[in-house]
Design an enzyme around this catalytic site. Structure first.
Site, short mmCIF file in Angstrom:
data_model
loop_
_atom_site.label_atom_id
_atom_site.label_comp_id
_atom_site.label_asym_id
_atom_site.label_seq_id
_atom_site.Cartn_x
_atom_site.Cartn_y
_atom_site.Cartn_z
N SER A 80 0.80 -1.23 0.00
CA SER A 80 0.00 0.00 0.00
C SER A 80 0.83 1.27 0.00
CB SER A 80 -0.95 0.01 1.21
OG SER A 80 -2.05 -0.84 0.99
N LYS A 83 0.44 3.51 -2.92
CA LYS A 83 -0.65 4.49 -3.03
C LYS A 83 -0.12 5.92 -3.05
CE LYS A 83 -4.45 1.83 -0.93
NZ LYS A 83 -3.90 0.52 -0.62
N SER A 145 -6.37 3.99 3.68
CA SER A 145 -5.69 3.07 2.77
C SER A 145 -6.68 2.26 1.96
CB SER A 145 -4.76 2.12 3.55
OG SER A 145 -3.83 1.51 2.68
N LYS A 247 2.76 6.73 4.87
CA LYS A 247 1.97 5.58 4.48
C LYS A 247 2.60 4.28 4.95
CE LYS A 247 -1.73 4.33 2.34
NZ LYS A 247 -1.81 3.23 3.33
#
Length: 413
Positions: A80, A83, A145, A247
């Site tokens: 993730s 992202k 997320s 993140k």
């Protein structure tokens, strides 16, 4: 440390002032290079940091100075953390006016099934066939997320996710990220989703410096959508004072990873770790690396803004050289114990042809810490140089002919 400075001599010479111990002017095959050594000390063995993270990097955000790296160019699944690339593409599109934050995108059945509530993965719980503004989809992607958030953005902007992934790769290349590859917008497992911690750190730095207003989203602690409140998945926000991004990620292939940023005493550090065995391990590895960085490094100004830092050779001018300077201070993070050895060089394609105007770009000054480039900044001419006499231009032409012959001979070796 004792500092020295030198002034130009009649042969075109050098001028370094500030935290400089020595300067040498040489001619390389690519042009003229001015070199300066800042420190003569080497790092002690006990000063070398070790981390449990398989891949990691720590850098100072303003200058881009790399303070620590371990397997930083190893390609791994970014999970993730990928992202961040999705968010950057959206930020860029909004900034250019290609889309608006108020534009609404539909949650397709494909997005709902693969990234929404039925998927069992991280999601903003967007309802099927609902229309959601870009600004809320960004919050869903960054704070929660949400895989559905990213897919909806991808389909809304590019028509389908694979086309958006192509946009991600193209944008990464524009930003100088030459190794990253993307197959989707969410970071869900796919063999073509690969990034290095170095490029993740570069991407994080770009977002922080380029989109300060959008960057605030990464520090928001919670977001509620469809009456479901979710906390920010980045545990670093609560673990360290001054943490405000970015993140986390996890896939079975890539392990646990984190891209984080913390500001303390006016200094921002960016950390990336990946490949760890648990969420606790990734938080611990990231926090310890950041704490080590803040504890052991400080910002040092090597050259002040508009301070003359050297001379570049001129061809066909009324002067044989032109003084160069930087527009902004050249700063680098150095170890507080003085264990770093810095080397600074002015690099340009030369000699520079006259006429030259004040402020004209000349080249760059690069500062190395050991084998790594810690910072690179452009340099410009501080004064005008007019066209020289016929005799002067003829003399410079002879010199260039000789140098060209040397270059040609070296190339054949």
């Amino acid at each position: 440390m004792t500092t020295r400075s030198s002034t130009p001599d009649r042969r075109g010479g050098l001028a370094w002032r500030g935290l400089v111990a020595a300067a040498i002017l040489t001619i390389s095959l690519d042009g003229v290079v001015l070199a300066a050594n800042n420190s003569v000390q080497g790092a002690k063995k006990e000063d070398i940091y070790e981390t449990s993270a398989p891949t990691a990097i720590l850098l100072e955000a303003k200058s881009g100075s790399v303070l620590f790296e371990k397997n930083a160019d190893e390609l791994r699944a970014p999970s993730s953390m990928m992202k961040l690339m999705t968010a950057e593409v959206v930020f860029n599109a909004v900034t250019k006016g290609e889309i608006k934050l108020t534009d609404e995108y539909v949650i397709s059945e494909n997005t709902w099934r693969k990234g929404g509530a039925p998927s069992g993965g991280s999601t903003m719980f967007a309802a099927i066939n609902s229309r959601i503004p870009v600004q809320d989809l960004l919050r869903g992607a960054i704070i929660q997320s949400g895989n559905d958030s990213c897919m909806a953005l991808a389909e809304g902007i590019a028509g389908h996710e694979s086309a958006f992934a192509e946009k991600m790769t193209a944008r990464a290349r524009e930003l100088g990220m030459s190794r990253s590859t993307f197959a989707n917008s969410s970071g869900l497992p796919h063999p073509d989703n690969k990034m290095t911690v170095r490029e993740l750190a570069a991407l994080a730095r770009h977002i922080i410096l380029t989109y300060p207003d959008f960057y605030k989203l990464f520090g928001e602690r919670e977001f509620t959508w469809n009456k479901i409140r979710q906390s920010n998945r980045n545990a670093l926000l609560a673990a360290m004072d001054g943490a405000d991004g970015l993140k986390t990620g996890y896939t079975k292939e890539g392990g646990y990873g984190l891209v984080g940023s913390v500001v303390q005493n006016g200094t921002r550090l960016i950390v990336v770790v990946n490949g760890l065995e648990s969420a606790d391990y990734r938080l611990t590895a990231a926090r310890k690396l950041l704490e080590w960085g803040f504890r052991n490094f400080e910002v040092r100004t090597l050259f002040a803004a508009e301070q003359p830092i050297g001379y570049a050779k001129v061809f066909g001018g009324d002067s044989g050289s032109v003084q160069v300077a930087v527009s902004d201070p050249v700063q680098v993070m150095v170890q507080k114990n003085g264990g770093d050895r810095l080397i600074a060089r002015i690099v340009y394609s030369g000699p520079v042809r006259a006429p030259i105007a004040p402020g004209q770009p000349i080249g760059v000054v690069r500062v190395w810490r050991g084998r790594e480039v810690a910072v690179e900044m452009p340099v410009h001419a501080t004064k005008a140089v007019g066209i020289g006499s016929t005799m002067r231009r003829a003399f410079d032409g002879v010199i260039e002919l000789v140098v060209g012959t040397v270059r040609s001979g070296a190339a054949k070796l």
